[in-house]
Design a protein around this motif. Structure first.
Motif, mmCIF file in Angstrom:
data_model
loop_
_atom_site.group_PDB
_atom_site.id
_atom_site.type_symbol
_atom_site.label_atom_id
_atom_site.label_comp_id
_atom_site.label_asym_id
_atom_site.label_seq_id
_atom_site.Cartn_x
_atom_site.Cartn_y
_atom_site.Cartn_z
ATOM 1 N N VAL A 21 -22.275 -23.508 8.685
ATOM 2 C CA VAL A 21 -22.742 -22.158 8.356
ATOM 3 C C VAL A 21 -21.756 -21.523 7.388
ATOM 4 C CG1 VAL A 21 -23.869 -21.875 10.600
ATOM 5 C CG2 VAL A 21 -21.533 -21.046 10.273
ATOM 6 N N HIS A 38 -17.297 -12.993 11.855
ATOM 7 C CA HIS A 38 -17.212 -14.102 12.810
ATOM 8 C C HIS A 38 -15.835 -14.745 12.852
ATOM 9 C CE1 HIS A 38 -21.793 -14.428 11.958
ATOM 10 N NE2 HIS A 38 -21.568 -13.636 12.989
ATOM 11 N N TRP A 59 -26.871 -17.736 5.155
ATOM 12 C CA TRP A 59 -27.338 -16.435 5.650
ATOM 13 C C TRP A 59 -26.312 -15.415 5.175
ATOM 14 C CZ3 TRP A 59 -30.623 -16.392 10.589
ATOM 15 C CH2 TRP A 59 -31.250 -15.156 10.763
ATOM 16 N N VAL A 86 -26.401 -10.330 8.138
ATOM 17 C CA VAL A 86 -25.841 -11.447 8.903
ATOM 18 C C VAL A 86 -26.019 -11.201 10.398
ATOM 19 C CG1 VAL A 86 -23.723 -12.734 9.401
ATOM 20 C CG2 VAL A 86 -24.182 -11.928 7.071
ATOM 21 N N TRP A 115 -23.320 -14.361 15.979
ATOM 22 C CA TRP A 115 -22.978 -15.778 15.914
ATOM 23 C C TRP A 115 -23.993 -16.692 16.595
ATOM 24 C CZ3 TRP A 115 -20.298 -19.149 13.325
ATOM 25 C CH2 TRP A 115 -20.166 -20.436 13.850
ATOM 26 N N LEU A 131 -26.866 -17.766 14.248
ATOM 27 C CA LEU A 131 -26.448 -18.730 13.226
ATOM 28 C C LEU A 131 -26.241 -20.114 13.829
ATOM 29 C CD1 LEU A 131 -23.786 -17.060 10.888
ATOM 30 C CD2 LEU A 131 -26.058 -17.881 10.277
ATOM 31 N N GLU A 132 -25.566 -20.140 14.950
ATOM 32 C CA GLU A 132 -25.270 -21.413 15.600
ATOM 33 C C GLU A 132 -26.554 -22.143 15.997
ATOM 34 O OE1 GLU A 132 -21.940 -22.902 18.752
ATOM 35 O OE2 GLU A 132 -23.184 -21.200 19.367
ATOM 36 N N GLU A 158 -29.464 -21.988 14.491
ATOM 37 C CA GLU A 158 -30.063 -22.561 13.287
ATOM 38 C C GLU A 158 -29.355 -23.872 12.909
ATOM 39 O OE1 GLU A 158 -32.661 -20.494 10.701
ATOM 40 O OE2 GLU A 158 -33.076 -20.944 12.808
#
Length: 295
Positions: free
Chosen positions: A19, A25, A261, A265, A268, A271-272, A274
């Motif tokens: 990512v 993050h 992304w 945003v 976390w 995102l993780e 995905e």
């Protein structure tokens, strides 16, 4: 050309998804050490000499492979490359030894001006020669291979004499650069220009693809009330992009894959998730390819 990879060679990223590293993050990554394949950062965000961004990036770089993605070289510009920019880029690469480095097939500078956008190119012999010369200069200066990303486009130039795929293939032939296949860009350009995205991928020089990008896009309408896709990087990956990605994986195999992304945003875990979806797809298709080869 040499490959400057430090302690994390590119092969360590095979079958893994990463990512984009965002400031919100930093703390979570350092405190929780999540099982993520790699992080990617935009080179231009780290061209200053010091400060908190470098402290965090250095700490994270000790634990994870890094992919460095440029957005400001203006590879296609009708002017010489900015030597100062290229010098700062080399310093950054020498400092962090990323496993992969990539840039865009686009231009963003003219005379003394710089546009905050990645603008398309006409696919002509003149443009081809200019892009080839610029990529060779970049690779010679950095002492390593560059990956070139396919563009998200919204129009075609009447003066183009190459198809996009033939243009990119010829760049690879003349420079020895690698390719970053942005699957969302394939979907965006194919929808906007009425191409078949699966045919595009089948015809692409896939043997040279060393990284995938996946991202979200916005859907609007043009003046003819037809779908117009905008490459926004501000939402989850679209279902059709996942299908195109699976189609590409079946032909290429497990290649390091980034979830892009960059705006709006999310937390976390989003995102993780995905990234894990991309890894699961790589694993399932890789297992299927292995079984087919054994039969």
């Amino acid at each position: 050309m040499s490959s400057i990879e430090g302690r994390f060679p590119a092969k360590a990223m095979l079958g893994r998804a990463g990512v984009g590293l965002k400031a919100e993050h930093y703390q979570h990554v350092l405190q929780s050490a999540p099982d993520i394949g790699f992080f990617e950062v935009h080179a231009e965000n780290y061209m200053g000499d010091g400060g908190p961004p470098h402290r965090y990036l250095a700490a994270i770089r000790e634990r994870y492979p890094l992919s460095l993605h440029g957005v400001g070289l203006s590879i296609g510009a009708a002017r010489p490359l900015d030597r100062g920019h290229l010098k700062r880029l080399k310093h950054l690469i020498d400092r962090y030894e990323p496993s992969l480095f990539s840039e865009h097939l686009a231009w963003s500078s003219h005379d003394a001006g710089f546009f905050n956008d990645l603008l398309p190119l006409p696919y002509t012999s003149e443009t081809l020669q200019r892009v080839v010369e610029h990529i060779l200069e970049v690779q010679d200066t950095l002492g390593r291979q560059m990956l070139l990303e396919n563009p998200s486009t919204y129009l075609a130039f009447l003066e183009s004499t190459y198809s996009e795929i033939d243009f990119i293939a010829e760049i690879v032939r003349r420079t020895g650069c690698g390719l970053l296949l942005d699957v969302n860009n394939v979907h965006v350009a194919s929808t906007n220009q009425l191409w078949d995205p699966f045919t595009y991928i089948d015809a692409y020089p896939l043997a040279h693809v060393a990284e995938f990008h996946l991202a979200g896009h916005a859907t609007e309408k043009d003046e003819g009330d037809r779908p117009l896709l905008i490459d926004t990087h501000d939402r989850p990956v679209d279902d059709l992009v996942w299908k195109l990605y699976a189609h590409a994986l079946e032909r290429v195999g497990p290649v390091p894959t980034l979830i892009e992304w960059d705006a709006n945003v999310p937390p976390w875990p989003v995102l993780e998730a995905e990234a894990k979806r991309a890894e699961n797809l790589m694993n399932s298709i890789g297992t299927s390819r292995t079984r087919s080869a054994a039969e």
